[in-house]
Design a protein around this motif. Sequence first.
Motif, PDB file in Angstrom:
ATOM      1  N   ALA A   1     -16.030  26.569  -5.288  1.00 58.56           N
ATOM      2  CA  ALA A   1     -15.210  27.760  -5.055  1.00 58.56           C
ATOM      3  C   ALA A   1     -14.038  27.757  -6.022  1.00 58.56           C
ATOM      4  O   ALA A   1     -13.549  26.707  -6.425  1.00 58.56           O
ATOM      5  N   GLY A   2     -13.603  28.954  -6.366  1.00 56.03           N
ATOM      6  CA  GLY A   2     -12.508  29.111  -7.315  1.00 56.03           C
ATOM      7  C   GLY A   2     -13.024  29.561  -8.667  1.00 56.03           C
ATOM      8  O   GLY A   2     -14.133  29.194  -9.080  1.00 56.03           O
ATOM      9  N   SER A   3     -12.201  30.354  -9.348  1.00 53.75           N
ATOM     10  CA  SER A   3     -12.630  30.949 -10.613  1.00 53.75           C
ATOM     11  C   SER A   3     -12.005  30.280 -11.826  1.00 53.75           C
ATOM     12  O   SER A   3     -12.371  30.586 -12.959  1.00 53.75           O
ATOM     13  N   GLY A   4     -11.048  29.385 -11.596  1.00 50.37           N
ATOM     14  CA  GLY A   4     -10.308  28.817 -12.709  1.00 50.37           C
ATOM     15  C   GLY A   4      -8.978  29.514 -12.925  1.00 50.37           C
ATOM     16  O   GLY A   4      -8.156  29.065 -13.726  1.00 50.37           O
ATOM     17  N   THR A   5      -8.759  30.604 -12.200  1.00 51.52           N
ATOM     18  CA  THR A   5      -7.524  31.368 -12.308  1.00 51.52           C
ATOM     19  C   THR A   5      -6.739  31.258 -11.012  1.00 51.52           C
ATOM     20  O   THR A   5      -7.309  31.351  -9.922  1.00 51.52           O
ATOM     21  N   SER A   6      -5.438  31.094 -11.127  1.00 50.07           N
ATOM     22  CA  SER A   6      -4.581  30.973  -9.959  1.00 50.07           C
ATOM     23  C   SER A   6      -4.583  32.251  -9.133  1.00 50.07           C
ATOM     24  O   SER A   6      -4.531  33.357  -9.665  1.00 50.07           O
TER      25      SER A   6
ATOM     26  N   VAL B   1     -19.387  14.106  -3.861  1.00 49.28           N
ATOM     27  CA  VAL B   1     -17.938  13.999  -4.048  1.00 49.28           C
ATOM     28  C   VAL B   1     -17.377  15.395  -4.292  1.00 49.28           C
ATOM     29  O   VAL B   1     -17.896  16.145  -5.127  1.00 49.28           O
ATOM     30  N   TYR B   2     -16.328  15.740  -3.559  1.00 49.80           N
ATOM     31  CA  TYR B   2     -15.639  17.018  -3.751  1.00 49.80           C
ATOM     32  C   TYR B   2     -14.258  16.738  -4.335  1.00 49.80           C
ATOM     33  O   TYR B   2     -13.563  15.828  -3.893  1.00 49.80           O
ATOM     34  N   VAL B   3     -13.895  17.523  -5.318  1.00 50.97           N
ATOM     35  CA  VAL B   3     -12.661  17.282  -6.072  1.00 50.97           C
ATOM     36  C   VAL B   3     -11.786  18.528  -6.031  1.00 50.97           C
ATOM     37  O   VAL B   3     -12.265  19.643  -6.295  1.00 50.97           O
ATOM     38  N   ALA B   4     -10.516  18.329  -5.704  1.00 54.05           N
ATOM     39  CA  ALA B   4      -9.529  19.395  -5.845  1.00 54.05           C
ATOM     40  C   ALA B   4      -9.049  19.354  -7.288  1.00 54.05           C
ATOM     41  O   ALA B   4      -8.283  18.476  -7.680  1.00 54.05           O
ATOM     42  N   ASP B   5      -9.553  20.300  -8.079  1.00 55.52           N
ATOM     43  CA  ASP B   5      -9.281  20.339  -9.520  1.00 55.52           C
ATOM     44  C   ASP B   5      -8.015  21.184  -9.707  1.00 55.52           C
ATOM     45  O   ASP B   5      -8.065  22.407  -9.813  1.00 55.52           O
ATOM     46  N   TYR B   6      -6.888  20.512  -9.768  1.00 53.18           N
ATOM     47  CA  TYR B   6      -5.565  21.083  -9.551  1.00 53.18           C
ATOM     48  C   TYR B   6      -5.251  22.279 -10.445  1.00 53.18           C
ATOM     49  O   TYR B   6      -4.981  23.377  -9.968  1.00 53.18           O
ATOM     50  N   TYR B   7      -5.304  22.070 -11.751  1.00 51.74           N
ATOM     51  CA  TYR B   7      -4.932  23.161 -12.654  1.00 51.74           C
ATOM     52  C   TYR B   7      -6.110  24.051 -13.054  1.00 51.74           C
ATOM     53  O   TYR B   7      -5.920  25.045 -13.759  1.00 51.74           O
ATOM     54  N   ASN B   8      -7.306  23.721 -12.588  1.00 52.19           N
ATOM     55  CA  ASN B   8      -8.399  24.687 -12.665  1.00 52.19           C
ATOM     56  C   ASN B   8      -8.434  25.561 -11.417  1.00 52.19           C
ATOM     57  O   ASN B   8      -9.257  26.476 -11.325  1.00 52.19           O
ATOM     58  N   HIS B   9      -7.590  25.252 -10.438  1.00 52.99           N
ATOM     59  CA  HIS B   9      -7.494  26.052  -9.214  1.00 52.99           C
ATOM     60  C   HIS B   9      -8.878  26.214  -8.585  1.00 52.99           C
ATOM     61  O   HIS B   9      -9.276  27.321  -8.178  1.00 52.99           O
TER      62      HIS B   9
ATOM     63  N   GLY C   1     -17.376  31.603  -3.392  1.00 50.70           N
ATOM     64  CA  GLY C   1     -17.539  31.060  -4.732  1.00 50.70           C
ATOM     65  C   GLY C   1     -16.427  31.451  -5.670  1.00 50.70           C
ATOM     66  O   GLY C   1     -15.239  31.307  -5.359  1.00 50.70           O
ATOM     67  N   SER C   2     -16.793  32.011  -6.805  1.00 51.17           N
ATOM     68  CA  SER C   2     -15.799  32.350  -7.821  1.00 51.17           C
ATOM     69  C   SER C   2     -14.968  33.581  -7.458  1.00 51.17           C
ATOM     70  O   SER C   2     -13.992  33.893  -8.133  1.00 51.17           O
ATOM     71  N   ALA C   3     -15.342  34.278  -6.370  1.00 53.50           N
ATOM     72  CA  ALA C   3     -14.523  35.405  -5.909  1.00 53.50           C
ATOM     73  C   ALA C   3     -13.274  34.925  -5.183  1.00 53.50           C
ATOM     74  O   ALA C   3     -12.316  35.678  -5.022  1.00 53.50           O
ATOM     75  N   ALA C   4     -13.278  33.676  -4.748  1.00 48.31           N
ATOM     76  CA  ALA C   4     -12.105  33.096  -4.091  1.00 48.31           C
ATOM     77  C   ALA C   4     -11.191  32.486  -5.137  1.00 48.31           C
ATOM     78  O   ALA C   4     -11.616  32.138  -6.238  1.00 48.31           O
ATOM     79  N   SER C   5      -9.920  32.368  -4.789  1.00 51.27           N
ATOM     80  CA  SER C   5      -8.978  31.741  -5.711  1.00 51.27           C
ATOM     81  C   SER C   5      -8.005  30.843  -4.965  1.00 51.27           C
ATOM     82  O   SER C   5      -7.712  31.055  -3.787  1.00 51.27           O
ATOM     83  N   PHE C   6      -7.545  29.815  -5.676  1.00 48.86           N
ATOM     84  CA  PHE C   6      -6.587  28.847  -5.153  1.00 48.86           C
ATOM     85  C   PHE C   6      -5.403  28.778  -6.107  1.00 48.86           C
ATOM     86  O   PHE C   6      -5.482  29.255  -7.237  1.00 48.86           O
ATOM     87  N   ARG C   7      -4.349  28.134  -5.629  1.00 45.79           N
ATOM     88  CA  ARG C   7      -3.206  27.884  -6.490  1.00 45.79           C
ATOM     89  C   ARG C   7      -2.807  26.420  -6.357  1.00 45.79           C
ATOM     90  O   ARG C   7      -2.084  26.030  -5.464  1.00 45.79           O
ATOM     91  N   GLN C   8      -3.397  25.614  -7.211  1.00 47.96           N
ATOM     92  CA  GLN C   8      -3.164  24.175  -7.258  1.00 47.96           C
ATOM     93  C   GLN C   8      -3.566  23.459  -5.953  1.00 47.96           C
ATOM     94  O   GLN C   8      -2.743  22.911  -5.232  1.00 47.96           O
ATOM     95  N   PRO C   9      -4.876  23.482  -5.668  1.00 51.03           N
ATOM     96  CA  PRO C   9      -5.362  22.747  -4.492  1.00 51.03           C
ATOM     97  C   PRO C   9      -5.166  21.249  -4.703  1.00 51.03           C
ATOM     98  O   PRO C   9      -5.407  20.723  -5.784  1.00 51.03           O
ATOM     99  N   ALA C  10      -4.708  20.573  -3.636  1.00 53.39           N
ATOM    100  CA  ALA C  10      -4.281  19.187  -3.813  1.00 53.39           C
ATOM    101  C   ALA C  10      -5.101  18.168  -3.037  1.00 53.39           C
ATOM    102  O   ALA C  10      -5.331  17.072  -3.534  1.00 53.39           O
ATOM    103  N   ALA C  11      -5.484  18.478  -1.818  1.00 54.10           N
ATOM    104  CA  ALA C  11      -6.141  17.468  -0.973  1.00 54.10           C
ATOM    105  C   ALA C  11      -7.270  18.109  -0.192  1.00 54.10           C
ATOM    106  O   ALA C  11      -7.237  19.309   0.115  1.00 54.10           O
TER     107      ALA C  11
END
Length: 362
Positions: free
Chosen positions: A259-264, A236-244, A271-281
Motif C-alpha cells: 500500500a502507498g504510492s510513494g507520495t506523501s 516481512v513487512y517494512v514501513a518504508d519511511y520516505y517512500n510513504h 494499494g497505491s490509491a492509499a497514501s501515508f506520511r512517513q509510516p514508522a512502525a
Amino acid sequence: MKKNIFLSLAGFFALAISSCKKDDAPAPAPTPTPVPTSYVATTLAGSTAGYVDGTGAAAQFNMPTGIVRDAGGNLFVCDRDNNRIRKITPAGVVTTFAGSGAPGFVNGTGTAAQFNMPYGLAIDQADNIYVADRFNTAIRKITPAGVVTTLAGGSPGFADGTGAAAQFNELYGIAIDGSGNLIVPDFFNYRIRKVTPAGVVTTLAGTGSSGFTDGPANTATFRNPFGAAVDASGNVYVADYYNHAIRKITPAGVVSTVAGSGTSGSADGTGSAASFRQPAAIVIDGSGNLIVCDAMNNTIRKVTPAGVVTTILGSSTASGNSNGTGTAALFNNPIGICGDFANNTFYIADLSNHMIRKIRIQ
C-alpha cells in the motif's frame, strides 16, 4: 349431488387451512448486522517530558519510541532521549530496566549499561530484548535479568559479518521472526538486514541505493526503511519511511508494495490509491491485518491482507493528546507499536506526547 358438493367444499377448506399453516410458518431469522469494530484510546503512562519513575501520569518519559510486551504482560519502552529502557507493569507502574541515562556504549547490568538514543525493540520467546541502538549503530541484547551485551555492530558503515565485524548506518526499528532471527531496517544503508541469534549479519533486501523499486531482493530499492514486522509465514513487512509506503518481502526474496504510492498523503483506499506520511512502525493483528503508526499524519492505520487501508484512530489534520475513539483520539507522532491481540489490545509509543497509549479493540 348435494353430497358431492359438500365433499368438494370440505376438500377446498382443507386445502385452504393447509395453505394457511404453510404460509404462517416462522420466517428464517434475519442475518444480524455486524457491529463495527471500534478502537478506544486511553493513556497508560506518562505525562510531560522528563524522567521520573512512578505510576501512570506520575511517570515521565522523554520521547518514547520502540515498545514490546513480554510473556508476563509487562511493557518495555525505548526512552529515547533519556537513553534508557523503561519497564511498565500491567498496572502502569514505570521503572528503569536498563541504561544510566548518559549517552554511551557500555555493556553491563541494568543502570550500569549505556545506550546512545535507543530506538527500536524486539523480544524473543525467552523474553530476551533486542535494542536497535541508533547512534551506536549496534544491536544490543538485554536478558530478563537486565544484563546488556552487544550482539552485532558498533561502528557506522555497511558490512555483513559476525558481531562487531558487521556494520549498520543508523537503526530505528527492529523485528523478530519465528526462528529468532532479527529483521533490521538499516535506515541510511537503504537495506533490510537479517541478524541470526549468533550475531551473523546478512543483507535480506535492498541494493544500498535510495529508490522505490519492486522485484527480486537484490534489485529492489527502499528509501530509509524504518520499522518492520514478520508474519507467521515468514513474510516481512517494512514501513518504508520516505517512500510513504508499506512494502513486503516474501521468504523467496520478492519485494512488492502492499500500500502507498510513494507520495506523501493521508488518503484511505486500496494499494497505491492509499497514501501515508512517513509510516514508522508495524504490528500484525490476529487476522493478518497490519496496524501501522503513520507518524507524521498522527494517525493509526489498518491495512488488510488485500491492501485496503483505513484510518482507525487519530486525525491527519490535527495533532494533540486526547483519548477516545476514531478521530476524537489525538496523537503527536505515534512511532512505536506492539500488540496483545489475544486480549484485544495494543499499545502505542506516542513520541511527542511523551506517553504510552493503550488501545482497546471493541
